[in-house]
Scaffold this active site. Structure first.
Site, PDB file in Angstrom:
ATOM      1  CE  LYS A 278      40.752  37.843  40.800  1.00 13.45           C
ATOM      2  NZ  LYS A 278      39.366  38.056  40.292  1.00 13.45           N
ATOM      3  CG  ASP A 283      38.411  43.069  43.247  1.00 15.20           C
ATOM      4  OD1 ASP A 283      38.920  44.200  43.080  1.00 15.20           O
ATOM      5  OD2 ASP A 283      37.731  42.484  42.404  1.00 15.20           O
ATOM      6  CE  LYS A 290      34.925  43.595  43.010  1.00 17.97           C
ATOM      7  NZ  LYS A 290      34.308  43.023  41.803  1.00 17.97           N
ATOM      8  CG  ASP A 301      38.682  38.435  43.574  1.00 18.00           C
ATOM      9  OD1 ASP A 301      38.186  37.506  42.918  1.00 18.00           O
ATOM     10  OD2 ASP A 301      38.981  39.531  43.070  1.00 18.00           O
ATOM     11  CG  ASP A 360      35.735  45.263  39.600  1.00 21.37           C
ATOM     12  OD1 ASP A 360      36.466  44.681  40.424  1.00 21.37           O
ATOM     13  OD2 ASP A 360      34.503  45.076  39.532  1.00 21.37           O
ATOM     14  CD  GLU A 362      40.624  42.394  40.328  1.00 20.86           C
ATOM     15  OE1 GLU A 362      40.399  41.263  40.794  1.00 20.86           O
ATOM     16  OE2 GLU A 362      39.714  43.122  39.872  1.00 20.86           O
ATOM     17  NE  ARG A 364      39.699  40.298  32.829  1.00 21.09           N
ATOM     18  CZ  ARG A 364      38.499  40.289  32.260  1.00 21.09           C
ATOM     19  NH1 ARG A 364      38.354  40.628  30.986  1.00 21.09           N
ATOM     20  NH2 ARG A 364      37.429  39.945  32.957  1.00 21.09           N
TER      21      ARG A 364
END
Length: 514
Positions: A278, A283, A290, A301, A360, A362, A364
């Site tokens: 990933k 993010d 968030k 991230d 959020d 995202e 996956r």
């Protein structure tokens, strides 16, 4: 980067800036690893040395050694020591139960190796400002000592110079200087370099490391190693080829997404491992934004992508007789007028659809595309890693990764991770949790409405993009990949490089069974 090299110089009579001596933890006083250093350890005991793992006791070398300073590094229980003789609060957490024979079992060997690694790292941190350090820890475990000194010597200097420079050279004494020892140090250096490459990528500020720049840096690094091939898909190619997850997540940013594929394909390879990471370079949570507190850490991230890129490069440097293909799914998740929305339905690479309930969740979505693409290569094993869920931290804390996937492979990966010094725990994927991802509008919802088992639900989501019977593992490193506390062992604040050593350990294991 700190350099390590072997030496056959006598530790007590060699003139260096600092000498590192190991001490085990005794019931009443520390015990020198090498009897020749008993006087040094006894002197350190008078100023508080105990031999507890992770401790460093400094004292002047005058009258004890030719070194300017001596650092006595605690290693915890000695091999063969009954840890029942120690107070419960002092027992190293990675030793055997009281009375267990310390020479039996990989767990004990791995535990001692990790204590050596941490001691070496702590010594390198304590020796900052030194040009040359002579370390005797390699006599206990050469690989662990080399890795620990290199990792502990790491400093990220892109934006700020340290008050004192890191150690320039570590001389490892007591392990010999033959070709076998030299090869061991060489392999350890490649492993450490891979970890530090991942740390550098993660520690780079998100305004300087967005998807296109990440792709450029990965391509440049791969270009320095013979045998690697690189392919980078830009936003237009991603859209045209059906990578709906990566395209959607990156749609809110003016800095578009990328998919990087780096492959190592030696002629003698009979097995192939796919690595998928990933790579959310920042993010914000997108429209499901968030909280502001802690959002700055979301520069981390992309730790999974950094890890798989560093790992495939190391695999080529090590010339592993194994095919390795790494995929880094890169996007910046920001809110804007072009951002994807809660309620959207996106079509992933390969055709599976996802109903977006939370922007959020995202990671996956980009991983789904990359996993589906990786499956086309028909690898024997798929290893995917990501800072995927806050639920991982709730379940396992900030230092232990969660390992999910094919049961036998999952358990083997968790064991190899612990052997490499990266804490890991095998986790189940209970079938009833899959029901939370059912959607009346699409093949899958990207989150469950039930907060229970969030780490495991995410694992279920990813499993949907693996072919039936595929051997795959998901490593959730949300906590372990980034350290926000004070330094310890070979870890300083910021990126840790987890799980590079785990991935390399699995690749070596796969290469050995090929």
């Amino acid at each position: 980067m700190t350099r390590v090299q072997l030496t056959d110089d006598a530790p007590l009579t060699t003139t260096v800036d600092a000498l590192v001596v190991g001490a085990y933890q005794g019931a009443d006083a520390p015990i020198a690893v090498d009897p020749d250093h008993a006087a040094v350890v006894a002197a350190a005991a008078t100023v508080g040395a105990t031999g507890k793992p992770g401790t460093i006791t400094a004292l002047p070398g005058t009258g004890l050694a030719a070194a300017t300073r001596i650092l006595v590094a605690g290693l915890g229980a000695a091999p063969g020591q009954d840890v029942g003789t120690l107070e419960a609060a002092d027992r190293p957490d990675d030793t055997a139960p009281a009375g267990a024979p310390a020479d039996d079992g990989a767990v004990l060997r791995a535990g001692l190796a990790e204590r050596v690694r941490r001691a070496a790292g702590a010594a390198s941190r304590a020796a900052v400002g030194s040009a040359t350090v002579l370390s005797t820890l390699g006599a206990v475990d050469l690989t662990a000592a080399a890795e620990g000194h290199l990792l502990g010597g790491y400093v990220f200097t892109t934006y700020k110079q340290p008050a004192k420079p890191p150690v320039e050279t570590v001389l490892l004494a007591g392990a010999g200087t033959d070709a076998g020892a030299d090869a061991t140090v060489g392999r350890a250096a490649i492993t450490a370099q891979a970890v530090l490459m991942a740390r550098d990528l993660v520690n780079t500020a998100p305004n300087d490391l967005y998807p296109a720049v990440f792709a450029e840096r990965a391509s440049a690094a791969a270009g320095t190693v013979r045998g690697l091939t690189v392919e980078v898909l830009d936003e237009h190619q991603l859209r045209d080829r059906g990578y709906g997850g990566i395209s959607a997540v990156g749609s809110g940013s003016s800095r578009p997404p990328r998919l990087v594929r780096i492959s190592w394909s030696p002629k003698d390879a009979t097995r192939t491992v796919a690595l998928v990471g990933k790579g959310i370079t920042f993010d914000s949570g997108g429209l499901s934004i968030k909280p502001a507190a802690g959002m700055d850490a979301m520069t981390s991230d992309m730790s999974g992508a950094a890890a798989v890129v560093a790992t495939v490069i190391a695999a080529a440097q090590l010339e592993l007789p194994l095919g390795v293909v790494a995929y880094a799914a890169l996007a910046e998740n920001l809110p804007s007028g072009t951002a994807y929305r809660p309620g959207d339905v996106i079509r992933h690479y390969g055709g599976t659809t996802s109903h977006v309930l939370n922007t959020d969740a995202e990671g996956r979505l980009v991983l789904a595309d990359a996993l589906a693409r990786a499956a086309e290569d028909a690898p024997d094993v798929v290893l995917e890693t990501s800072t995927l869920t806050g639920a991982q931290i709730v379940a396992l804390g900030k230092r232990t990764m969660g390992v999910m996937g094919s049961a036998a492979l999952r358990d083997r990966v968790a064991e190899l991770a612990r052997g490499a010094g990266e804490a890991a725990w095998a986790m189940p994927l209970p079938e009833e949790l899959r029901e939370g991802l059912d959607s009346s509008l699409a093949d899958l919802a990207n989150v469950s409405n039930d907060r229970a088992g969030g780490m495991l639900v995410a694992g279920h989501y990813l499993r949907e993009f693996m072919p039936p019977g595929a051997q795959w593992v998901h490593l959730d490193v949300a906590g372990p990949a980034f350290h926000d506390g004070g330094p310890h062992g070979y870890v300083i604040k910021g990126a840790t490089g987890v799980p590079v050593r785990t991935l390399l350990a699995v690749l070596r294991d796969e290469a050995g069974s090929a």
